[in-house]
Design a protein around this motif. Structure first.
Motif, PDB file in Angstrom:
ATOM      1  N   GLU A 157     -11.048  -6.208  -5.590  1.00  0.00           N
ATOM      2  CA  GLU A 157     -10.584  -5.115  -6.455  1.00  0.00           C
ATOM      3  C   GLU A 157      -9.255  -5.455  -7.120  1.00  0.00           C
ATOM      4  OE1 GLU A 157     -10.238  -1.606  -4.114  1.00  0.00           O
ATOM      5  OE2 GLU A 157     -12.151  -1.925  -3.079  1.00  0.00           O
ATOM      6  N   HIS A 158      -8.449  -6.267  -6.445  1.00  0.00           N
ATOM      7  CA  HIS A 158      -7.075  -6.491  -6.914  1.00  0.00           C
ATOM      8  C   HIS A 158      -6.842  -7.865  -7.531  1.00  0.00           C
ATOM      9  CE1 HIS A 158      -5.952  -2.712  -5.130  1.00  0.00           C
ATOM     10  NE2 HIS A 158      -6.460  -3.094  -3.971  1.00  0.00           N
ATOM     11  N   HIS A 202     -11.450  -7.556   4.109  1.00  0.00           N
ATOM     12  CA  HIS A 202     -10.292  -8.007   3.336  1.00  0.00           C
ATOM     13  C   HIS A 202     -10.729  -8.581   1.989  1.00  0.00           C
ATOM     14  CE1 HIS A 202      -7.655  -7.126   6.559  1.00  0.00           C
ATOM     15  NE2 HIS A 202      -7.990  -8.143   7.334  1.00  0.00           N
ATOM     16  N   GLU A 251       0.826  -1.210   0.000  1.00  0.00           N
ATOM     17  CA  GLU A 251       0.000   0.000   0.000  1.00  0.00           C
ATOM     18  C   GLU A 251       0.856   1.254   0.000  1.00  0.00           C
ATOM     19  OE1 GLU A 251      -4.091  -1.283   2.317  1.00  0.00           O
ATOM     20  OE2 GLU A 251      -2.330  -0.717   3.507  1.00  0.00           O
ATOM     21  N   GLU A 295     -13.460  -7.866   0.324  1.00  0.00           N
ATOM     22  CA  GLU A 295     -13.959  -6.783  -0.526  1.00  0.00           C
ATOM     23  C   GLU A 295     -12.795  -6.072  -1.223  1.00  0.00           C
ATOM     24  OE1 GLU A 295     -16.692  -4.745  -2.524  1.00  0.00           O
ATOM     25  OE2 GLU A 295     -17.142  -6.333  -1.078  1.00  0.00           O
ATOM     26  N   ARG A 296     -11.731  -5.805  -0.462  1.00  0.00           N
ATOM     27  CA  ARG A 296     -10.557  -5.165  -1.059  1.00  0.00           C
ATOM     28  C   ARG A 296      -9.847  -6.115  -2.021  1.00  0.00           C
ATOM     29  NH1 ARG A 296      -6.351  -2.875   2.631  1.00  0.00           N
ATOM     30  NH2 ARG A 296      -5.733  -1.947   0.661  1.00  0.00           N
ATOM     31  N   LEU A 316      -3.807  -9.713   1.330  1.00  0.00           N
ATOM     32  CA  LEU A 316      -5.209  -9.549   1.743  1.00  0.00           C
ATOM     33  C   LEU A 316      -5.906 -10.905   1.827  1.00  0.00           C
ATOM     34  CD1 LEU A 316      -6.142  -6.441  -0.441  1.00  0.00           C
ATOM     35  CD2 LEU A 316      -6.011  -6.513   2.061  1.00  0.00           C
TER      36      LEU A 316
END
Length: 874
Positions: free
Chosen positions: A626-627, A620, A589, A622-623, A601
């Motif tokens: 995204e990745h 975690h 990050e 949810e994030r 994550l």
């Protein structure tokens, strides 16, 4: 403060014994020589006090003015009892006094008189002392106290055993008792001593003004030549080569020898192996600060250029050039660039600082600007500052840049876009570069590596085609391009359910890797494949080798930490896994390594599930969603999908979880997931049975058995298939066998729990209780509190109640686990976090995590308190 503040009379037992021998004889002359502060006056006072206690009359002058009057009285004195005449500071005596003494000494040879005479050596009374020696006087020369006596004296003065830093400062007194006493008086005036857990140390939170004044006075007492020498030496650093000082001064070591002898004798400098060193950092700082800044800057520049001219290490030269280089000074700036290149892999932060400073000092019209920009951008990429690297490269490319440095800058842009997860852009830049006929040959392999890796995240069919072509055409010695191609094929084999081929390809990739790369991808991919197949010892060994390498590139460090986090999780070391994963996520990050966020994550989400922290698990995942599209390189996308399904089940139930298999992840059950996470097979069968979906349960069993059949010899797959089949068929013997054969504690616990749940439907209560208690102990050992609570609920339904608390106490020495005890013992031996991490094969971050737990359990707050615990308490 306890202890002897005024310096105990230590280390002069031999001299006392000699004087006592003369006193026993009742007549004689004792001569005491010594430099200032060596304890002459103290010795005379101790001898006089001892003589008085024995009934000997003690006669002494109050000062040097009283000496002639005392001698006159002694000349008129008649025979009497034994007497001790004590005369100090005879180097200050008048010539007439010394002459009178020369007359009195032989005249009293047959009287019961002992003469005890002292002077500062070499400063006077030479004829008197020489004449007395000729007549048989005993001569005692007081030198510095020996090291062991100094150690005892320092302990007395400090009130506790001194640490290394305090001992080094005390050594500046050169074993002279008066100087030691003065030093500790200054330290007390500064309130600069700290005593804790039986150890004395120096404060670091304030300026010791009295102590600095004392040391500054010692430096000021030196000759001008000696002070000049010290100032040059201080610019060279806390340790220095006397030859370097001589070269800067355009002199020779032989010419400087008197000044070197002077600074050593003064206790400012000491000999250390093949170099000289300031005795304490405080002395070095005081001397260095006394050099005016412009002079210091010029000296740094001269030293740096001298080292470069001589062919010494560019890194050492850069330490000076960084302080002394000036705009346009080509030689100095080139030295900074050379040092940046030398440090690029091993100390990228320092390399970025050096290269950045070189750019600042470079004129915009300089022909070297582009090449220096390339070094700066490469260093920024290695140091993890992707934003600055991209900005610097793009800004440079807006100007007229020669083809070679322009290609280097575009390659760096390809690397930064890859690390940010912008795979399509990375592929586009790489392929554009490879299409240029004049691309520098040394750059071609690096661009090919970036293109293949980016294609793996963007277009797997093209990645496979390109990698197969590389493997077919590039053979022979270790080759990073071939290693990357093999790793790409291994990742594809892993993700398409070919674990045997993945393992073989990953091993070949790791063997082929030859040099530094941005992420050490081939060996780390091997570690993930080995861990998935539950070969934990081999996986840990691979990661240790990567961590033990010289490279400190940030992307490599993040990837290594994330891989170690999942290995620790799969092996049941849940707390270590959490610590490693948090470290990986924090650095990713902070530095903008978007492509490397998902692995950490994912591990944190899994940890949160098993420790019962549902909000954290949902956050975690949810994030992670995204990745995930930008990974598939470190872990498979199937792994992330399974974690999404698992967290959905915990948060929303079976229906929501299984709905994801039809809506978003239709190919998950038939992917390579069960080779990457074998216990997922049992988990899916369990959920299918809960939902009454026999077709799904059978599909899971069929796929697990197909993997086993196609990959004979992979024990983890065979046991996973056995477990899944036992669940689907309700076969207790298969579950019991799986619980014994699983190679990781999670899967063993799952199988034991499944066995207990199956047997609970029968009339016998003993067998299910045994199975569930086995599962409970395994979950507790791992630290899976949510799973433990679930098993406790099953046991209660069977009429068996168990404590929910861990068996180990929450505080005190008994509350430490084996890892924590090992860390305590290594701390007690004085090892640093980095040394401990090497011993216990974990990162320094994980060691620090354990230390915080240890402090909490033991009710302490520092390593000093921990190290001071008695051996019996460890």
């Amino acid at each position: 403060m306890p202890g002897n503040r005024d310096a105990m009379f230590r280390g002069r037992a031999g001299e006392r014994e000699l004087v006592d021998g003369v006193l026993d004889a009742g007549t004689g002359v004792v001569l005491v020589d010594g430099a200032a502060g060596t304890g002459k006056t103290r010795l005379l006072a101790e001898v006089a006090a001892g003589a008085a206690r024995r009934g000997v009359e003690v006669v002494t002058a109050r000062d040097e003015l009283d000496q002639p009057f005392l001698l006159a009285r002694l000349a008129e004195r008649g025979p009497g009892g034994p007497a001790l005449v004590v005369l100090d500071d005879l180097h200050l005596a008048e010539p007439a006094t010394l002459a009178a003494l020369r007359e009195l000494l032989p005249a009293s040879a047959h009287a019961k008189v002992v003469w005890l005479l002292a002077r500062r050596g070499g400063e006077g009374a030479d004829r008197l002392f020489a004449a007395a020696v000729q007549r048989g006087a005993l001569r005692i020369e007081l030198g510095p106290l020996p090291d062991d006596v100094v150690a005892d004296l320092v302990t007395d003065l400090a009130g506790a055993v001194p640490d290394d830093d305090l001992r080094a400062l005390a050594s500046t007194a050169r074993g002279v008792p008066a100087e030691l006493a003065a030093l500790f008086q200054a330290l007390r005036a500064d309130d600069h001593l700290v005593v804790a857990a039986g150890q004395a140390s120096l404060r670091t939170d304030r300026t010791p003004r009295h102590t600095e004044a004392l040391l500054r006075g010692r430096i000021s007492a030196l000759s001008g030549v000696a002070r000049h020498l010290l100032q040059v030496a201080a610019v060279l650093g806390p340790r220095f080569d006397p030859g370097d000082v001589a070269e800067v001064l355009a002199s020779s070591t032989a010419v400087l020898l008197p000044a070197l002898d002077e600074v050593i004798a003064a206790g400012v400098v000491t000999s250390l192996d093949d170099r000289l060193a300031f005795r304490h950092e405080l002395l070095w700082r005081l001397v260095a600060d006394a050099v005016p800044p412009p002079v210091r800057c010029a000296l740094h520049r001269e030293v740096g250029e001298m080292l470069l001219r001589r062919g010494d290490s560019a890194v050492v030269a850069a330490e000076h050039l960084l302080h002394g280089a000036q705009r346009g000074a080509a030689r100095s700036i080139d030295g900074l660039v050379a040092a940046a290149k030398a440090l690029l892999w091993t100390a990228p932060d320092a390399a970025a600082e050096l290269a950045g400073r070189a750019l600042e000092l470079t004129d915009q019209a300089s022909p070297s600007l582009a090449d220096r920009t390339v070094v700066a951008v490469r260093a920024l990429v290695a140091a993890g500052d992707l934003t600055a690297a991209q900005a610097c490269a793009r800004d440079a490319l807006t100007r007229q840049v020669a083809p070679a440095p322009a290609a280097e800058l575009r390659h760096c842009l390809a690397a930064t876009t890859l690390l940010r997860g912008q795979h399509a852009e990375s592929v586009e830049i790489s392929e554009s570069l490879l299409g240029e006929p004049d691309l520098p040959p040394e750059l071609v392999p690096w661009v090919e590596i970036i293109r293949m890796t980016a294609l793996l995240g963007h277009d797997r069919d093209r990645a496979q085609e390109l990698a197969e072509d590389v493997v077919r055409t590039r053979t022979g010695s270790p080759d990073d391009v071939r290693a990357t191609a093999l790793a790409v094929l291994a990742a594809i084999a892993r993700d398409t359910g070919q674990p045997g081929a993945a393992l073989e390809l990953a091993r070949a990739a790791a063997r082929s890797a030859a040099s530094h790369d941005l992420s050490a991808y081939p060996p780390l991919l091997l570690a993930t494949v080995l861990s998935g197949l539950r070969e934990f010892a081999d996986a840990d060994s691979v990661v240790r080798r990567v961590r033990g390498g010289a490279s400190a590139v940030v992307a490599r460090r993040i990837t290594t930490t994330a891989v170690q986090a999942r290995i620790s999780l799969q092996a049941g070391r849940i707390e270590e896994a959490a610590a490693e994963a948090r470290s990986a996520v924090a650095v990713a990050e902070e530095t903008g390594h978007t492509a490397l966020l998902a692995p950490g994550l994912a591990v944190l989400a899994m940890v949160a599930v098993h420790t019962g922290d549902l909000p954290a698990a949902l956050g975690h995942v949810e994030r992670c969603r995204e990745h995930v599209p930008v990974d598939g390189l470190v872990f498979s996308r199937a792994y992330y999908q399974w974690i999404d399904v698992l967290v959905s089940y915990v948060g929303h139930g079976t229906g929501k979880a299984l709905a994801l298999l039809g809506d978003e992840y239709p190919g998950l059950v038939s992917s390579g997931l069960f080779a990457e996470e074998p216990r997922a097979a049992g988990w899916f069968v369990r959920r299918a049975l809960e939902a009454g979906d026999e077709r799904l349960a059978e599909a899971v069993v069929a796929h697990a058995e197909r993997l086993t059949a196609e990959n004979p010899g992979l024990r983890a797959l065979a046991t996973a298939a056995l477990h899944a089949r036992g669940l689907a068929r309700g076969d207790a013997s298969s579950l019991e066998l799986a619980a014994r054969q699983h190679q990781d504690p999670w899967a063993r616990a799952n199988a034991a729990e499944d066995l207990g749940a199956l047997l609970a439907a029968g009339p016998d209560r003993a067998a299910p209780v045994r199975a569930l208690e086995t599962a409970l102990e395994l979950y507790r050992e791992i630290g899976a509190s949510r799973d433990s609570a679930r098993v406790l609920g099953r046991l209660r339904k069977l009429g068996r109640r168990r404590r929910a608390e861990p068996a180990r106490p929450e505080s005190g020495w008994a509350g430490l686990d084996d890892t924590e005890r090992a860390i305590v013992n290594l701390v007690a031996k004085g090892q640093t976090n980095r040394q401990i991490s090497a011993q216990l094969f974990m990162s320094p971050h994980t060691v620090n995590f354990h230390l915080r737990k240890i402090f909490r359990k033991l009710g302490i707050s520092s390593r000093v308190e921990l190290a001071a615990r008695p051996p019996g308490d460890r």
